[in-house]
Design a protein around this motif. Structure first.
Motif, PDB file in Angstrom:
ATOM      1  N   GLY A 187       5.864   5.216   8.228  1.00  0.00           N
ATOM      2  CA  GLY A 187       7.210   4.688   8.421  1.00  0.00           C
ATOM      3  C   GLY A 187       7.748   4.033   7.163  1.00  0.00           C
ATOM      4  O   GLY A 187       8.926   4.208   6.802  1.00  0.00           O
ATOM      5  N   HIS A 188       6.898   3.284   6.474  1.00  0.00           N
ATOM      6  CA  HIS A 188       7.335   2.647   5.229  1.00  0.00           C
ATOM      7  C   HIS A 188       7.649   3.693   4.158  1.00  0.00           C
ATOM      8  O   HIS A 188       8.652   3.577   3.444  1.00  0.00           O
ATOM      9  N   ILE A 189       6.792   4.704   4.042  1.00  0.00           N
ATOM     10  CA  ILE A 189       7.020   5.744   3.037  1.00  0.00           C
ATOM     11  C   ILE A 189       8.323   6.489   3.320  1.00  0.00           C
ATOM     12  O   ILE A 189       9.108   6.781   2.399  1.00  0.00           O
ATOM     13  N   GLU A 190       8.577   6.783   4.595  1.00  0.00           N
ATOM     14  CA  GLU A 190       9.840   7.446   4.942  1.00  0.00           C
ATOM     15  C   GLU A 190      11.035   6.552   4.598  1.00  0.00           C
ATOM     16  O   GLU A 190      12.066   7.028   4.107  1.00  0.00           O
TER      17      GLU A 190
ATOM     18  N   ASP B 173      -9.234   3.100  -2.300  1.00  0.00           N
ATOM     19  CA  ASP B 173      -8.196   3.267  -3.316  1.00  0.00           C
ATOM     20  C   ASP B 173      -7.072   2.255  -3.116  1.00  0.00           C
ATOM     21  O   ASP B 173      -6.416   1.850  -4.078  1.00  0.00           O
ATOM     22  N   TYR B 174      -6.828   1.882  -1.861  1.00  0.00           N
ATOM     23  CA  TYR B 174      -5.743   0.966  -1.529  1.00  0.00           C
ATOM     24  C   TYR B 174      -6.290  -0.088  -0.567  1.00  0.00           C
ATOM     25  O   TYR B 174      -6.871   0.250   0.469  1.00  0.00           O
ATOM     26  N   VAL B 175      -6.107  -1.354  -0.904  1.00  0.00           N
ATOM     27  CA  VAL B 175      -6.637  -2.447  -0.085  1.00  0.00           C
ATOM     28  C   VAL B 175      -5.534  -3.473   0.161  1.00  0.00           C
ATOM     29  O   VAL B 175      -4.856  -3.910  -0.772  1.00  0.00           O
ATOM     30  N   GLY B 176      -5.386  -3.846   1.438  1.00  0.00           N
ATOM     31  CA  GLY B 176      -4.415  -4.880   1.755  1.00  0.00           C
ATOM     32  C   GLY B 176      -4.900  -6.264   1.380  1.00  0.00           C
ATOM     33  O   GLY B 176      -4.155  -7.061   0.812  1.00  0.00           O
TER      34      GLY B 176
ATOM     35  N   ILE C  23       0.833  -1.202   0.000  1.00  0.00           N
ATOM     36  CA  ILE C  23       0.000   0.000   0.000  1.00  0.00           C
ATOM     37  C   ILE C  23       0.867   1.253   0.000  1.00  0.00           C
ATOM     38  O   ILE C  23       0.575   2.235  -0.701  1.00  0.00           O
ATOM     39  N   ALA C  24       1.945   1.245   0.780  1.00  0.00           N
ATOM     40  CA  ALA C  24       2.839   2.405   0.819  1.00  0.00           C
ATOM     41  C   ALA C  24       3.416   2.681  -0.568  1.00  0.00           C
ATOM     42  O   ALA C  24       3.480   3.840  -1.014  1.00  0.00           O
ATOM     43  N   HIS C  25       3.833   1.635  -1.278  1.00  0.00           N
ATOM     44  CA  HIS C  25       4.344   1.812  -2.632  1.00  0.00           C
ATOM     45  C   HIS C  25       3.253   2.366  -3.560  1.00  0.00           C
ATOM     46  O   HIS C  25       3.525   3.232  -4.406  1.00  0.00           O
ATOM     47  N   GLU C  26       2.034   1.870  -3.393  1.00  0.00           N
ATOM     48  CA  GLU C  26       0.938   2.331  -4.252  1.00  0.00           C
ATOM     49  C   GLU C  26       0.611   3.797  -3.996  1.00  0.00           C
ATOM     50  O   GLU C  26       0.310   4.557  -4.931  1.00  0.00           O
ATOM     51  N   ILE C  27       0.678   4.210  -2.739  1.00  0.00           N
ATOM     52  CA  ILE C  27       0.438   5.615  -2.418  1.00  0.00           C
ATOM     53  C   ILE C  27       1.514   6.489  -3.068  1.00  0.00           C
ATOM     54  O   ILE C  27       1.220   7.535  -3.665  1.00  0.00           O
ATOM     55  N   LEU C  28       2.755   6.060  -2.971  1.00  0.00           N
ATOM     56  CA  LEU C  28       3.847   6.823  -3.579  1.00  0.00           C
ATOM     57  C   LEU C  28       3.672   6.925  -5.090  1.00  0.00           C
ATOM     58  O   LEU C  28       3.891   7.993  -5.681  1.00  0.00           O
TER      59      LEU C  28
END
Length: 221
Positions: free
Chosen positions: A92-95, A186-189, A60-65
């Motif tokens: 934390g993942h995005i950072e 928009d983003y689903v685990g 999800i973090a990658h998809e948001i980016l």
């Protein structure tokens, strides 16, 4: 505004009496409060364990980016309780991936729910916005379980009173279906087909000392 979620201005409040099936301690999971009645629950079945949850949040973090082109204007707002911890993990993942800190906050929707007169009084959660606010930002609402969509509708109403984001998106660890409003994440685990008689519970280390998503079936349901 993201087309996946209707803005609060575009949809009137759902009538009182409609429930979203949210557990008091687990958002939108499908468990009602009060004394147990009806069929006896069977032993819970884990559908996600700790490593599965971590992989889902990394994805999800990658998809948001990717979708926000670097997350420069992104604000993550977790819906209490467990959406707050999930939002912090996503930040934390995005950072880790981008080297940039994404503002994180929490958004309590208690007073915007459409079932206030039908359920016992509940304690208010915390709403904490980043110091820069949410105006002209891409707000990503983070929830643990997406079910009827009524909690998300309440979150949109709450956002409307707090500012005017450029767009609103939704991230959910689990989508269990049974929508009652035209709302889509928009983003689903994990997409998890369920029966309405079943309950989905999310456990997180920060709150429950374990990471898991379990499905509880009622015997004879």
């Amino acid at each position: 505004m993201a087309d996946a979620i209707p803005h609060a201005h575009d949809h009137p409040r759902a009538p009182d009496g409609a429930r979203d099936g949210r557990d008091e301690s687990h958002s939108d999971s499908g468990q009602a409060s009060g004394p147990a009645s009806g069929p006896t629950p069977q032993a819970p079945r884990a559908v996600l364990e700790g490593p599965d949850i971590n992989r889902a949040l990394i994805r999800i973090a990658h998809e948001i980016l990717e979708r926000t082109k670097g997350a420069d204007d992104v604000v993550l707002l977790g819906i209490p309780t467990r959406g707050v911890q999930l939002a912090a993990r996503l930040a934390g993942h995005i950072e880790q991936f981008e080297g940039a800190k994404v503002p994180v906050g929490s958004l309590d929707v208690t007073m915007y729910r459409d079932d206030l007169r039908l359920r016992p009084a509940r304690a208010l959660g915390a709403t904490r916005l980043p110091s820069a606010g949410i105006d002209d930002r891409v707000v990503v609402l983070v929830d643990d379980v997406l079910y009827s969509g009524r909690t998300v509708r309440a979150a949109l109403d709450a956002l409307n009173d707090l500012g005017r984001p450029r767009a609103v998106q939704l991230a959910a660890l689990v989508d269990r279906g049974h929508r009652e409003l035209p709302i889509r994440a928009d983003y689903v685990g994990k997409n998890l087909p369920t029966a309405k008689s079943e309950t989905v519970k999310v456990y997180l280390n920060e709150v429950d000392d374990r990471d898991a998503v379990v499905l509880i079936k009622k015997e004879g349901a």
